[in-house]
Design a protein around this motif. Structure first.
Motif, mmCIF file in Angstrom:
data_model
loop_
_atom_site.group_PDB
_atom_site.id
_atom_site.type_symbol
_atom_site.label_atom_id
_atom_site.label_comp_id
_atom_site.label_asym_id
_atom_site.label_seq_id
_atom_site.Cartn_x
_atom_site.Cartn_y
_atom_site.Cartn_z
ATOM 1 N N LEU A 1 -11.490 -3.712 6.366
ATOM 2 C CA LEU A 1 -11.513 -4.831 5.425
ATOM 3 C C LEU A 1 -11.068 -6.123 6.113
ATOM 4 O O LEU A 1 -11.749 -7.162 6.034
ATOM 5 C CB LEU A 1 -10.609 -4.504 4.232
ATOM 6 C CG LEU A 1 -10.530 -5.478 3.052
ATOM 7 C CD1 LEU A 1 -10.087 -4.722 1.813
ATOM 8 C CD2 LEU A 1 -9.561 -6.618 3.303
ATOM 9 N N VAL A 2 -9.928 -6.092 6.781
ATOM 10 C CA VAL A 2 -9.382 -7.298 7.415
ATOM 11 C C VAL A 2 -10.289 -7.783 8.540
ATOM 12 O O VAL A 2 -10.629 -8.976 8.618
ATOM 13 C CB VAL A 2 -7.957 -7.020 7.940
ATOM 14 C CG1 VAL A 2 -7.446 -8.209 8.758
ATOM 15 C CG2 VAL A 2 -7.011 -6.729 6.786
ATOM 16 N N LEU A 3 -10.707 -6.876 9.413
ATOM 17 C CA LEU A 3 -11.536 -7.285 10.551
ATOM 18 C C LEU A 3 -12.896 -7.811 10.095
ATOM 19 O O LEU A 3 -13.430 -8.776 10.672
ATOM 20 C CB LEU A 3 -11.719 -6.103 11.501
ATOM 21 C CG LEU A 3 -12.444 -6.392 12.819
ATOM 22 C CD1 LEU A 3 -11.731 -7.485 13.600
ATOM 23 C CD2 LEU A 3 -12.558 -5.120 13.663
ATOM 24 N N LEU B 1 -11.032 4.290 -5.130
ATOM 25 C CA LEU B 1 -12.182 3.403 -5.240
ATOM 26 C C LEU B 1 -12.398 2.950 -6.674
ATOM 27 O O LEU B 1 -12.724 1.782 -6.931
ATOM 28 C CB LEU B 1 -13.438 4.104 -4.723
ATOM 29 C CG LEU B 1 -13.523 4.343 -3.215
ATOM 30 C CD1 LEU B 1 -14.818 5.046 -2.866
ATOM 31 C CD2 LEU B 1 -13.389 3.042 -2.451
ATOM 32 N N LEU B 2 -12.203 3.857 -7.633
ATOM 33 C CA LEU B 2 -12.339 3.477 -9.038
ATOM 34 C C LEU B 2 -11.302 2.430 -9.420
ATOM 35 O O LEU B 2 -11.613 1.456 -10.124
ATOM 36 C CB LEU B 2 -12.191 4.719 -9.925
ATOM 37 C CG LEU B 2 -13.293 5.776 -9.818
ATOM 38 C CD1 LEU B 2 -12.970 6.968 -10.717
ATOM 39 C CD2 LEU B 2 -14.640 5.177 -10.195
ATOM 40 N N ILE B 3 -10.087 2.598 -8.966
ATOM 41 C CA ILE B 3 -9.036 1.609 -9.252
ATOM 42 C C ILE B 3 -9.394 0.266 -8.624
ATOM 43 O O ILE B 3 -9.237 -0.802 -9.246
ATOM 44 C CB ILE B 3 -7.676 2.112 -8.737
ATOM 45 C CG1 ILE B 3 -7.246 3.364 -9.508
ATOM 46 C CG2 ILE B 3 -6.615 1.020 -8.859
ATOM 47 C CD1 ILE B 3 -5.976 4.011 -8.976
ATOM 48 N N SER C 1 -7.351 7.341 6.075
ATOM 49 C CA SER C 1 -8.367 6.607 5.326
ATOM 50 C C SER C 1 -7.847 5.246 4.881
ATOM 51 O O SER C 1 -8.575 4.248 4.928
ATOM 52 C CB SER C 1 -8.818 7.421 4.108
ATOM 53 O OG SER C 1 -9.540 8.568 4.497
ATOM 54 N N VAL C 2 -6.595 5.201 4.429
ATOM 55 C CA VAL C 2 -6.018 3.929 4.003
ATOM 56 C C VAL C 2 -5.920 2.965 5.185
ATOM 57 O O VAL C 2 -6.291 1.784 5.087
ATOM 58 C CB VAL C 2 -4.639 4.151 3.354
ATOM 59 C CG1 VAL C 2 -3.940 2.816 3.112
ATOM 60 C CG2 VAL C 2 -4.788 4.911 2.042
ATOM 61 N N VAL C 3 -5.429 3.451 6.319
ATOM 62 C CA VAL C 3 -5.277 2.594 7.506
ATOM 63 C C VAL C 3 -6.640 2.095 7.978
ATOM 64 O O VAL C 3 -6.823 0.888 8.238
ATOM 65 C CB VAL C 3 -4.555 3.352 8.632
ATOM 66 C CG1 VAL C 3 -4.566 2.542 9.923
ATOM 67 C CG2 VAL C 3 -3.121 3.660 8.222
ATOM 68 N N ALA D 1 -16.459 -3.505 2.244
ATOM 69 C CA ALA D 1 -16.036 -3.025 3.555
ATOM 70 C C ALA D 1 -15.079 -1.844 3.424
ATOM 71 O O ALA D 1 -15.193 -0.846 4.156
ATOM 72 C CB ALA D 1 -15.383 -4.165 4.339
ATOM 73 N N PHE D 2 -14.140 -1.955 2.494
ATOM 74 C CA PHE D 2 -13.201 -0.863 2.272
ATOM 75 C C PHE D 2 -13.933 0.387 1.797
ATOM 76 O O PHE D 2 -13.628 1.509 2.242
ATOM 77 C CB PHE D 2 -12.145 -1.284 1.254
ATOM 78 C CG PHE D 2 -11.059 -0.269 1.038
ATOM 79 C CD1 PHE D 2 -9.950 -0.241 1.862
ATOM 80 C CD2 PHE D 2 -11.148 0.661 0.013
ATOM 81 C CE1 PHE D 2 -8.943 0.701 1.675
ATOM 82 C CE2 PHE D 2 -10.157 1.609 -0.190
ATOM 83 C CZ PHE D 2 -9.053 1.617 0.640
#
Length: 295
Positions: free
Chosen positions: A100-102, A274-276, A92-94, A221-222
């Motif tokens: 996000l970047v793309l 997501l909250l953070i 999920s992180v990857v 996006a994330f």
């Protein structure tokens, strides 16, 4: 005429009746009613999930009260010790960072071109850009699965990054185009008069001013990649690229009896990043959304 009669006549003359006072109260305080309802609607499921995660499996069915009689972190320990959770969290992180970047790489230049180049039927083009967002992801599962299977790219994090970027890119472009429109073009003209190239103008003037929109787009996006389930279900058949929502779906035991404390703790641990993210970038996200909505 008594003093009381005089007050009643004055009150009626000025329109200060019980009905008027009631409507005046609603105008002042009525806004808090939907806000309170929204807070309850949002917080109540989270509180229930926290309560369930702090109980053991038997207490969940024996004691429906919100406050656990004997709170325990056993469910969290069992969740964190699951290999599936750790692998899905890493995936999920990857995938989230990749989307996000793309998304930013593609949305920023596209939105800038739409905001600055006066194309014919430009607003109609912006409307058509949003049309893909109206297609439910359920309707894309079979076509995308067949395409990925024919190309041999199932169970790939890169495939998920490309596909999920495609789902969020239209809205990201539309949002950032609205923000770029609010940046005075005179600033860019002044920079070009001073000898700055187009790239220098964008990098040193436009992007710093558009930082709230960039952060908002990246956060959205994330989030889209983090919570997506349908397309992950369609494009993954094993644990190589499985993300957290899919792993949560697979938590039920073979007997079909759910382990509710583990599922609740899994959901809470999935929500915490997501909250953070929103707590850290709260101001930028709100500013980006409101500015991008002003056209």
């Amino acid at each position: 005429m008594t003093v009381q009669d005089s007050r009643q006549i004055g009150t009626q003359a000025s329109g200060d009746t019980p009905g008027t006072r009631f409507w005046a109260f609603l105008k002042k305080r009525g806004l808090w009613i939907p806000i309170a309802a929204l807070v309850i609607w949002t917080v109540a499921p989270l509180l229930i999930a926290v309560s369930v995660s702090l109980k053991d499996r038997a207490e969940v069915f024996a004691d429906p009260s919100l406050i656990p009689a004997d709170p325990t972190l056993e469910a969290y320990v069992r969740t964190l010790s699951r290999p599936g959770f750790r692998d899905a969290f890493f995936n999920s992180v990857v995938v989230g960072i990749g989307v996000l970047v793309l998304t930013l790489v593609l949305a920023v230049p596209s939105a800038y071109a739409l905001a600055r180049f006066r194309l014919r039927l430009r607003h109609l083009l912006l409307l058509f850009i949003l049309l893909p967002r109206l297609v439910p992801t359920l309707g894309l599962m079979v076509p995308l699965y067949r395409l990925a299977a024919s190309l041999g790219v199932l169970n790939s994090r890169l495939t998920l990054i490309v596909v999920l970027t495609g789902t969020i890119l239209p809205f990201s472009t539309w949002l950032m185009a609205g923000f770029f429109e609010n940046i005075p073009v005179e600033l860019e003209e002044a920079a070009s008069v001073d000898g700055a190239s187009a790239w220098q103008t964008i990098r040193r003037i436009v992007l710093p001013l558009a930082l709230p929109a960039v952060i908002t787009t990246g956060a959205l996006a994330f989030r889209e990649a983090w919570i997506e389930f349908d397309l992950v279900l369609a494009l993954t058949t094993n644990a190589d690229a499985r993300t957290l929502p899919y792993e949560l779906f697979l938590l039920s035991e073979v007997t079909g009896i759910p382990d509710l404390p583990v599922e609740a703790s899994f959901a809470i641990l999935t929500t915490i990043p997501l909250l953070i993210l929103y707590m850290v970038f709260e101001r930028q996200v709100i500013g980006g959304l409101t500015s991008g909505a002003l056209r």
